[in-house]
Design a protein around this motif. Structure first.
Motif, PDB file in Angstrom:
ATOM      1  N   LEU A  40      37.962  43.517  42.578  1.00  0.00           N
ATOM      2  CA  LEU A  40      38.212  44.069  41.475  1.00  0.00           C
ATOM      3  C   LEU A  40      38.999  42.956  40.362  1.00  0.00           C
ATOM      4  N   TRP A  41      39.731  42.337  40.701  1.00  0.00           N
ATOM      5  CA  TRP A  41      40.230  41.284  39.953  1.00  0.00           C
ATOM      6  C   TRP A  41      39.265  40.342  39.509  1.00  0.00           C
ATOM      7  N   LEU A  42      38.681  39.941  40.401  1.00  0.00           N
ATOM      8  CA  LEU A  42      37.554  38.952  40.152  1.00  0.00           C
ATOM      9  C   LEU A  42      36.506  39.427  39.224  1.00  0.00           C
ATOM     10  N   ALA A  43      35.974  40.887  39.081  1.00  0.00           N
ATOM     11  CA  ALA A  43      35.482  41.508  38.254  1.00  0.00           C
ATOM     12  C   ALA A  43      35.790  41.892  36.962  1.00  0.00           C
ATOM     13  N   LEU A  44      36.789  42.434  36.891  1.00  0.00           N
ATOM     14  CA  LEU A  44      37.407  42.989  35.717  1.00  0.00           C
ATOM     15  C   LEU A  44      38.215  42.083  34.633  1.00  0.00           C
ATOM     16  N   TRP A  45      38.474  40.778  35.279  1.00  0.00           N
ATOM     17  CA  TRP A  45      39.066  39.883  34.350  1.00  0.00           C
ATOM     18  C   TRP A  45      37.992  38.883  33.808  1.00  0.00           C
ATOM     19  N   PHE A  94      41.537  45.856  54.203  1.00  0.00           N
ATOM     20  CA  PHE A  94      40.399  46.314  53.451  1.00  0.00           C
ATOM     21  C   PHE A  94      40.791  46.558  52.039  1.00  0.00           C
ATOM     22  N   GLY A  95      41.883  47.010  51.644  1.00  0.00           N
ATOM     23  CA  GLY A  95      42.587  47.114  50.416  1.00  0.00           C
ATOM     24  C   GLY A  95      42.804  46.065  49.863  1.00  0.00           C
ATOM     25  N   LEU A  96      43.343  44.883  50.522  1.00  0.00           N
ATOM     26  CA  LEU A  96      43.551  43.559  49.921  1.00  0.00           C
ATOM     27  C   LEU A  96      42.209  43.039  49.313  1.00  0.00           C
ATOM     28  N   TRP A  97      41.144  43.140  50.226  1.00  0.00           N
ATOM     29  CA  TRP A  97      39.778  42.512  49.864  1.00  0.00           C
ATOM     30  C   TRP A  97      39.414  43.150  48.464  1.00  0.00           C
ATOM     31  N   LEU A  98      39.402  44.642  48.469  1.00  0.00           N
ATOM     32  CA  LEU A  98      38.987  45.066  47.351  1.00  0.00           C
ATOM     33  C   LEU A  98      39.612  44.889  46.058  1.00  0.00           C
ATOM     34  N   ALA A  99      41.231  44.772  46.382  1.00  0.00           N
ATOM     35  CA  ALA A  99      41.835  44.536  45.051  1.00  0.00           C
ATOM     36  C   ALA A  99      41.723  42.963  44.570  1.00  0.00           C
ATOM     37  N   GLY A 100      41.119  42.099  45.504  1.00  0.00           N
ATOM     38  CA  GLY A 100      40.604  40.816  44.951  1.00  0.00           C
ATOM     39  C   GLY A 100      39.386  40.821  44.461  1.00  0.00           C
ATOM     40  N   ALA A 146      39.846  38.178  54.333  1.00  0.00           N
ATOM     41  CA  ALA A 146      38.892  37.502  55.168  1.00  0.00           C
ATOM     42  C   ALA A 146      39.295  36.655  56.290  1.00  0.00           C
ATOM     43  N   THR A 147      40.409  36.146  56.076  1.00  0.00           N
ATOM     44  CA  THR A 147      40.987  35.106  57.310  1.00  0.00           C
ATOM     45  C   THR A 147      41.607  36.057  58.174  1.00  0.00           C
ATOM     46  N   ILE A 148      42.518  37.108  57.874  1.00  0.00           N
ATOM     47  CA  ILE A 148      43.026  37.793  58.718  1.00  0.00           C
ATOM     48  C   ILE A 148      41.978  38.586  59.622  1.00  0.00           C
ATOM     49  N   TYR A 149      40.951  39.070  58.753  1.00  0.00           N
ATOM     50  CA  TYR A 149      40.005  39.952  59.473  1.00  0.00           C
ATOM     51  C   TYR A 149      39.262  39.043  60.615  1.00  0.00           C
ATOM     52  N   ALA A 150      38.898  37.823  60.021  1.00  0.00           N
ATOM     53  CA  ALA A 150      38.466  36.897  61.260  1.00  0.00           C
ATOM     54  C   ALA A 150      39.294  36.605  62.431  1.00  0.00           C
ATOM     55  N   LEU A 151      40.445  36.823  62.157  1.00  0.00           N
ATOM     56  CA  LEU A 151      41.408  36.388  63.207  1.00  0.00           C
ATOM     57  C   LEU A 151      41.826  37.588  64.114  1.00  0.00           C
ATOM     58  N   GLU A 152      41.155  38.705  63.344  1.00  0.00           N
ATOM     59  CA  GLU A 152      41.403  40.069  64.184  1.00  0.00           C
ATOM     60  C   GLU A 152      40.764  40.173  65.602  1.00  0.00           C
ATOM     61  N   VAL A 178      40.991  33.350  34.686  1.00  0.00           N
ATOM     62  CA  VAL A 178      42.376  34.205  35.533  1.00  0.00           C
ATOM     63  C   VAL A 178      41.642  34.868  36.614  1.00  0.00           C
ATOM     64  N   ARG A 179      40.129  35.422  36.315  1.00  0.00           N
ATOM     65  CA  ARG A 179      39.582  36.103  37.280  1.00  0.00           C
ATOM     66  C   ARG A 179      39.485  35.367  38.755  1.00  0.00           C
ATOM     67  N   LEU A 180      39.753  33.804  38.543  1.00  0.00           N
ATOM     68  CA  LEU A 180      39.478  33.070  40.033  1.00  0.00           C
ATOM     69  C   LEU A 180      40.655  33.664  40.677  1.00  0.00           C
ATOM     70  N   TYR A 181      41.985  33.807  40.097  1.00  0.00           N
ATOM     71  CA  TYR A 181      42.840  34.344  41.163  1.00  0.00           C
ATOM     72  C   TYR A 181      42.455  35.260  42.067  1.00  0.00           C
ATOM     73  N   GLY A 182      41.389  36.183  41.893  1.00  0.00           N
ATOM     74  CA  GLY A 182      41.101  37.117  42.781  1.00  0.00           C
ATOM     75  C   GLY A 182      40.688  36.744  44.128  1.00  0.00           C
ATOM     76  N   LEU A 183      40.214  35.430  44.028  1.00  0.00           N
ATOM     77  CA  LEU A 183      39.931  34.532  45.439  1.00  0.00           C
ATOM     78  C   LEU A 183      40.953  34.627  46.143  1.00  0.00           C
ATOM     79  N   LEU A 184      42.121  34.488  45.947  1.00  0.00           N
ATOM     80  CA  LEU A 184      43.311  34.355  46.684  1.00  0.00           C
ATOM     81  C   LEU A 184      43.308  35.634  47.562  1.00  0.00           C
ATOM     82  N   PRO A 185      43.560  36.776  47.188  1.00  0.00           N
ATOM     83  CA  PRO A 185      43.446  38.112  48.155  1.00  0.00           C
ATOM     84  C   PRO A 185      42.312  37.896  49.088  1.00  0.00           C
ATOM     85  N   ILE A 186      41.202  37.792  48.471  1.00  0.00           N
ATOM     86  CA  ILE A 186      39.843  37.745  49.444  1.00  0.00           C
ATOM     87  C   ILE A 186      39.907  36.878  50.236  1.00  0.00           C
TER      88      ILE A 186
END
Length: 733
Positions: free
Chosen positions: A515-520, A507-513, A536-542, A524-532
């Motif tokens: 925030l990066w996507l919104a505040l930049w 959840f923290g990783l998703w929120l960090a992504g 999402a992938t890790i959670y889908a495999l949970e 460069v804001r597109l880098y936030g898609l990586l942690p998102i």
């Protein structure tokens, strides 16, 4: 020091050509400090965080800055100081307002002053908050009680002194890992116990006759319901006074499943409608008076009128944290309008968030704060992006129809962006995601903002002259449309998807992504898609845990056996049932183990064999209260991989893998078991040494009996042990 200089130069090169809004990131750091205090285990970790922040400030001051971006060390110092300030703020508030819970459950007679009253007619109860003293400590505490509406008394109002016999329990910790933490919420509300009233209370001293905001709120809600019957009247009363007690569970569930439940809470949408209405009304009326229009700045006067209306609305509706947060944000917008500044900016949003976090730091941990500011940040970031600005830019060649279509498309896109930004928050807190919420909100939000709320205000004003009937009819029709939309949307196939608990770090990783996507800005804001994407992938495999055990051991659920959840005991209430289904991420129903073909049950035990390839696990579940012969029980435990009981088991009960009994659950709280990885997740792992968990001990009793691998033979020996031909209710063979 040279290595630190190299790090600074790398940061400088990254930031040289990229805009960076320092203000919002400083507020994010403040929120991170609050969250760190809540999730770090104990006081030593909190002190370590403060020391780490101090060290970061010191190193940033000692490291020379690049001439191109001399503010980088200042930004690092600011973020470190804000993180430390956030940790110190919530630590201080916890120490000031927290009330240690009572030590045990009890039935006592209490007398005290009523502090608050909430009528929940749809549920047939009244919630009371009382200041009293309870033996043996006799310390002053606040308790929250549920009273049956049939036992209500006319004088049972805030300020009255009453006596009643009550059943009290300590505020409940999460039932399972990831479930709602009422104990934490009660701690910051100053509640030491919750419970229910037994019998009819007695009023010892009536409440003062002076009018209060609560009496105004109750009178307003009653007036609305008198003019509108049924569900429309209940929702209209919620809009006008914040009183949601009359909304039926069916309507509330439909609104939740349709993604419209935010409309029932007095928040930004309602506050904005009230303030905007008074702002426009004031500026139009004053513009008709030349001697005023020529002497004062009308936007300033209209903003003042709107601000007073917003503050009054917040007070009447109870001044809950979401309402206060919305009023603060709206006041900042009014100030920007009066000064001729851009009202929709990330800095304005950051100031509003900082104000809330200073006074209510615990709100950062809840879904209301996260959802409100996530949606506002998403709206602001989207509308400030270059593609959106170009899309809505005025073009001379555009006709009225084309401009309308463009704005409708933007409204739909905004709804989708908001839903995507709220998705991880909804999954983390509620374990559910709506599919059609964005489309339903495209209709519901304009309907509520531009039709229902203005008509409701008009009806209340016209009632002073006795002319409100037509307006009330129109309000009812608009709310019928809203309720119908909710029920239709909730009934669509796949309207709600339940998923298992999301790990906190995911959840923290998703929120960090996000925030990066919104505040930049810029690419460069597109880098936030990586942690998102990673989150999402890790959670889908949970994996969904195979076994869920509540904190008292009374409720046990087994997943992976079809669409339904298998439970140890029949469930009479909805609370445990809904919690187990949500934590399991299952949309089916619950099936009692007695009705499950794979289970072998008698009065005191059930035995099941769970096939989790490549292994099979024998699980023995105790559910009786009769004393069992210890030798027979030890033999049954020895043949089992897991033993689960809601009472204490003797040390001679040693299963091959896990023994989960009352002595273990007292230290761990509720837990889940993943048989594939043999991973056990407990409530104790998700908490620290905060005061609302006095029962948590860091050196909990071990739940692993022995490091033995599960048997792959698949022979269900335990099932044979506890069938009707095995142990009887007294443990005899």
């Amino acid at each position: 020091m040279s290595r630190l200089s190299s790090v600074h130069r790398t940061i400088d090169r990254f930031l040289a050509d990229r805009p960076f809004e320092r203000g919002p990131w400083l507020v994010v750091a403040f929120g991170v400090g609050i969250a760190a205090w809540a999730f770090l285990p104990d006081v030593w970790e909190w002190l370590a965080l403060l020391c780490l922040c101090s060290a970061a400030v010191l190193l940033a001051r000692l490291t020379p800055a690049d001439s191109a971006t001399p503010w980088v060390p200042l930004a690092i110092q600011g973020c470190a100081l804000m993180a430390a300030a956030g940790c110190a703020t919530i630590w201080t508030k916890s120490s000031l307002v927290g009330a240690p819970p009572i030590a045990r459950s009890m039935v006592v007679t209490v007398a005290g002053t009523l502090l608050d009253r909430q009528d929940e007619g749809a549920l047939g109860r009244i919630r009371l908050v009382m200041a009293t003293r309870v033996a043996p400590s006799e310390r002053p505490i606040r308790i929250r009680l549920n009273l049956d509406t049939r036992d209500d008394l006319p004088g049972l109002q805030p300020g009255a002194v009453a006596q009643m016999r009550v059943r009290l329990v300590p505020p409940a910790p999460p039932m399972l890992p990831g479930a709602y933490d009422f104990a934490r919420a009660a701690w910051f509300q100053g509640l030491a116990a919750t419970g229910s009233v037994l019998g009819k209370p007695r009023v010892l001293q009536p409440a003062p006759s002076t009018p209060s905001l609560l009496s105004v709120r109750e009178a307003l809600a009653a007036h609305v319901r008198a003019n509108l019957a049924g569900s429309p009247g209940a929702i209209a009363a919620a809009f006008a006074s914040g009183d949601r007690g009359a909304i039926t569970p069916a309507d509330e569930q439909a609104m939740r499943d349709a993604g419209l439940t935010h409309l029932l809470s007095i928040s930004g949408l309602h506050v904005s409608a009230v303030i905007a209405g008074f702002y426009l009304l004031a500026i139009r009326v004053l513009a008709l008076l030349p001697w005023i229009a020529l002497r004062v700045r009308l936007p300033v006067v209209a903003a003042s009128v709107g601000a007073l209306a917003g503050i009054a609305y917040a007070l009447i509706t109870g001044a809950e944290v979401p309402t206060v947060r919305s009023v603060v944000g709206a006041l900042l917008v009014l100030g920007a309008l009066a000064l001729g500044r851009d009202p929709l900016s990330l800095r304005m949003t950051a100031i509003a968030a900082l104000f809330v976090m200073i006074f209510w730091p615990e709100s950062v941990l809840g879904p209301s704060f996260q959802m409100s500011f996530a949606s506002v940040i998403a709206i602001v970031a989207m509308h400030q992006s270059a593609p959106v600005r170009a899309f809505i830019a005025h073009r001379e060649s555009d006709g009225r129809a084309l401009r309308l279509l463009r704005h409708l498309a933007l409204l739909l896109a905004t709804g989708v962006v908001i839903e995507l930004s709220l998705l991880p928050i909804a999954l983390f807190h509620f374990h559910r995601a709506g599919v059609y919420g964005a489309f339903a909100n495209v209709i519901a939000i304009p309907l509520t903002t531009f039709l229902t709320m203005p008509l409701l205000g008009l009806a209340l004003v016209l009632d002073f002259a006795g002319l409100g009937a037509p307006a009330w009819w129109a309000v009812g029709k608009s709310l019928d449309a809203l309720i119908g939309l909710a029920h239709v949307t909730a009934a669509l196939p796949g309207a709600v998807t339940l998923l298992p608990t999301m790990p906190r770090w995911v959840f923290g990783l998703w929120l960090a992504g996000l925030l990066w996507l919104a505040l930049w800005t810029r690419t460069v804001r597109l880098y936030g898609l990586l942690p998102i994407t990673i989150a999402a992938t890790i959670y889908a495999l949970e994996r969904t845990p195979d076994i869920l055990v509540s904190g008292d051991g009374h409720y046990v659920g087994i997943t992976g056996e079809g669409p339904n959840l298998i439970v140890l005991r029949p469930m009479r209430g909805d609370y445990a049932r809904s919690n187990l289904l949500e934590m399991a991420g299952m949309q089916g129903d619950v099936v009692a183990m007695d009705d499950w073909a794979k289970a072998k049950c008698n009065v005191d035990f059930c035995a099941v064999t769970l096939d989790r390839q490549p292994s099979r696990f024998r699980v023995l579940l105790a559910r009786g209260t009769v004393v069992i012969d210890e030798l027979a029980l030890a033999a049954a435990c020895e043949r089992s991989d897991l033993v689960i009981a809601d009472r204490r088991l003797p040390q001679s009960c040693r299963p091959r893998l896990l023994r989960i009994d009352r002595s273990v659950l007292e230290h761990t709280g509720g837990l889940t078991v993943d048989l594939k990885s043999l991973r056990v997740t407990t409530v104790a792992q998700t908490m620290g040494h905060q005061g609302w968990y006095p029962w948590f001990q860091p050196r909990a009793a071990p739940i692993h009996s022995a490091p033995v691998e599960p048997d792959h033979s698949g022979t269900p020996t335990v099932a044979r042990t506890v069938t009707s031909k095995g142990l009887d209710q007294h443990g005899r063979k």
